[in-house]
Motif scaffolding. Structure first.
Motif, short mmCIF file in Angstrom:
data_model
loop_
_atom_site.label_atom_id
_atom_site.label_comp_id
_atom_site.label_asym_id
_atom_site.label_seq_id
_atom_site.Cartn_x
_atom_site.Cartn_y
_atom_site.Cartn_z
N LEU A 88 -21.85 16.21 22.90
CA LEU A 88 -21.57 15.93 21.49
C LEU A 88 -20.50 16.86 20.93
CD1 LEU A 88 -25.22 15.31 20.24
CD2 LEU A 88 -23.34 13.65 20.11
N ALA A 89 -20.53 18.13 21.31
CA ALA A 89 -19.52 19.09 20.84
C ALA A 89 -18.13 18.68 21.33
CB ALA A 89 -19.87 20.50 21.30
N ARG A 90 -18.04 18.23 22.57
CA ARG A 90 -16.74 17.77 23.09
C ARG A 90 -16.27 16.53 22.33
NH1 ARG A 90 -18.85 18.96 28.36
NH2 ARG A 90 -19.25 16.75 28.71
N ALA A 91 -17.20 15.63 22.04
CA ALA A 91 -16.85 14.43 21.30
C ALA A 91 -16.38 14.77 19.88
CB ALA A 91 -18.04 13.48 21.24
N GLU A 92 -17.06 15.72 19.26
CA GLU A 92 -16.65 16.15 17.91
C GLU A 92 -15.24 16.72 17.94
OE1 GLU A 92 -17.06 16.83 13.78
OE2 GLU A 92 -18.12 15.51 15.15
N LYS A 93 -14.94 17.47 18.97
CA LYS A 93 -13.60 18.08 19.11
C LYS A 93 -12.52 17.03 19.34
CE LYS A 93 -11.04 21.26 22.05
NZ LYS A 93 -11.08 22.11 23.24
N HIS A 94 -12.81 16.01 20.13
CA HIS A 94 -11.80 15.02 20.51
C HIS A 94 -11.75 13.80 19.61
CE1 HIS A 94 -10.49 17.01 24.20
NE2 HIS A 94 -11.76 17.37 24.35
N GLY A 95 -12.74 13.63 18.76
CA GLY A 95 -12.71 12.54 17.79
C GLY A 95 -13.55 11.33 18.17
N PRO A 96 -13.85 10.50 17.15
CA PRO A 96 -14.78 9.39 17.33
C PRO A 96 -14.24 8.23 18.16
CG PRO A 96 -13.88 9.36 15.13
CD PRO A 96 -13.39 10.63 15.78
N ARG A 97 -12.98 8.21 18.48
CA ARG A 97 -12.40 7.11 19.28
C ARG A 97 -12.01 7.58 20.67
NH1 ARG A 97 -15.11 4.86 16.87
NH2 ARG A 97 -14.87 4.16 14.78
N SER A 98 -12.45 8.74 21.05
CA SER A 98 -12.08 9.33 22.35
C SER A 98 -13.05 8.90 23.45
CB SER A 98 -12.10 10.85 22.24
OG SER A 98 -13.42 11.31 22.01
N PRO A 99 -12.62 9.05 24.71
CA PRO A 99 -13.56 8.81 25.82
C PRO A 99 -14.78 9.73 25.74
CG PRO A 99 -11.30 8.94 26.63
CD PRO A 99 -11.27 9.32 25.18
N GLU A 100 -14.59 10.94 25.23
CA GLU A 100 -15.70 11.88 25.06
C GLU A 100 -16.72 11.33 24.07
OE1 GLU A 100 -12.23 14.13 26.62
OE2 GLU A 100 -12.46 12.72 24.96
N THR A 138 -25.50 7.30 15.84
CA THR A 138 -24.54 7.06 16.93
C THR A 138 -23.90 5.68 16.77
OG1 THR A 138 -26.26 6.25 18.45
CG2 THR A 138 -25.69 8.59 18.60
N ASP A 139 -24.67 4.71 16.32
CA ASP A 139 -24.09 3.38 16.05
C ASP A 139 -23.07 3.45 14.92
OD1 ASP A 139 -25.43 2.06 18.07
OD2 ASP A 139 -27.02 1.32 16.77
N SER A 140 -23.34 4.25 13.91
CA SER A 140 -22.39 4.40 12.80
C SER A 140 -21.07 4.98 13.29
CB SER A 140 -22.98 5.30 11.71
OG SER A 140 -24.03 4.65 11.05
N VAL A 141 -21.15 5.94 14.20
CA VAL A 141 -19.91 6.50 14.77
C VAL A 141 -19.21 5.42 15.60
CG1 VAL A 141 -18.94 8.22 16.34
CG2 VAL A 141 -20.77 8.89 14.76
N ARG A 142 -19.99 4.72 16.40
CA ARG A 142 -19.41 3.71 17.29
C ARG A 142 -18.65 2.63 16.53
NH1 ARG A 142 -21.00 -1.12 18.72
NH2 ARG A 142 -23.06 -0.90 17.80
N VAL A 143 -19.18 2.19 15.39
CA VAL A 143 -18.53 1.12 14.62
C VAL A 143 -17.55 1.65 13.58
CG1 VAL A 143 -20.42 -0.50 15.02
CG2 VAL A 143 -20.39 0.88 12.92
N GLY A 144 -17.40 2.96 13.48
CA GLY A 144 -16.41 3.54 12.59
C GLY A 144 -16.89 3.83 11.18
#
Length: 115
Positions: free
Chosen positions: A32-44, A89-95
């Motif tokens: 999750l920390a890596r995803a936060e760093k790389h953004g909600p549209r990243s592979p992370e 997580t769904d909210s992040v996934r759909v933007g």
């Protein structure tokens, strides 16, 4: 004598289960920390969403099991938290949400509660 031995094994088993849960939450928090760093549209972010949903699905299923030894009110509260995490997580996934920070904060609190 056998009851004492069984009690020790049961207690050790519970302690090792908590340790495995803590390790799984730690692993998820790293992702999750890596995803936060790389953004909600990243592979992370895709990995974080998948891993987080998978972990919380397993936890919620275990908590819903009547054989789970935790008090019913605690189980119900943790199930509610797990369902919230999966919705987030769904909210992040759909933007709808652009950050994993809320999920990170809640997961950290749950992980810290296992210590």
């Amino acid at each position: 004598m056998y009851q004492f031995s069984y009690a020790e094994i049961s207690q050790d088993s519970g302690a090792s289960a908590r340790e495995r849960e803590k390790e799984a939450l730690d692993h998820t928090l790293e992702i999750l920390a890596r995803a936060e760093k790389h953004g909600p549209r990243s592979p992370e972010a895709i990995e974080a969403i998948y891993v987080t949903r998978t972990l919380w699905s397993i936890l919620v299923e275990d908590l819903a099991n009547p054989e789970n030894a935790l008090p019913e009110s605690l189980r119900a509260g943790l199930i509610s938290i797990g369902l919230w995490v999966m919705r987030e997580t769904d909210s992040v996934r759909v933007g709808k949400t652009q950050s994993f920070q809320g999920i990170i904060d809640v997961t950290t609190m749950i992980r810290d509660g296992l210590e």
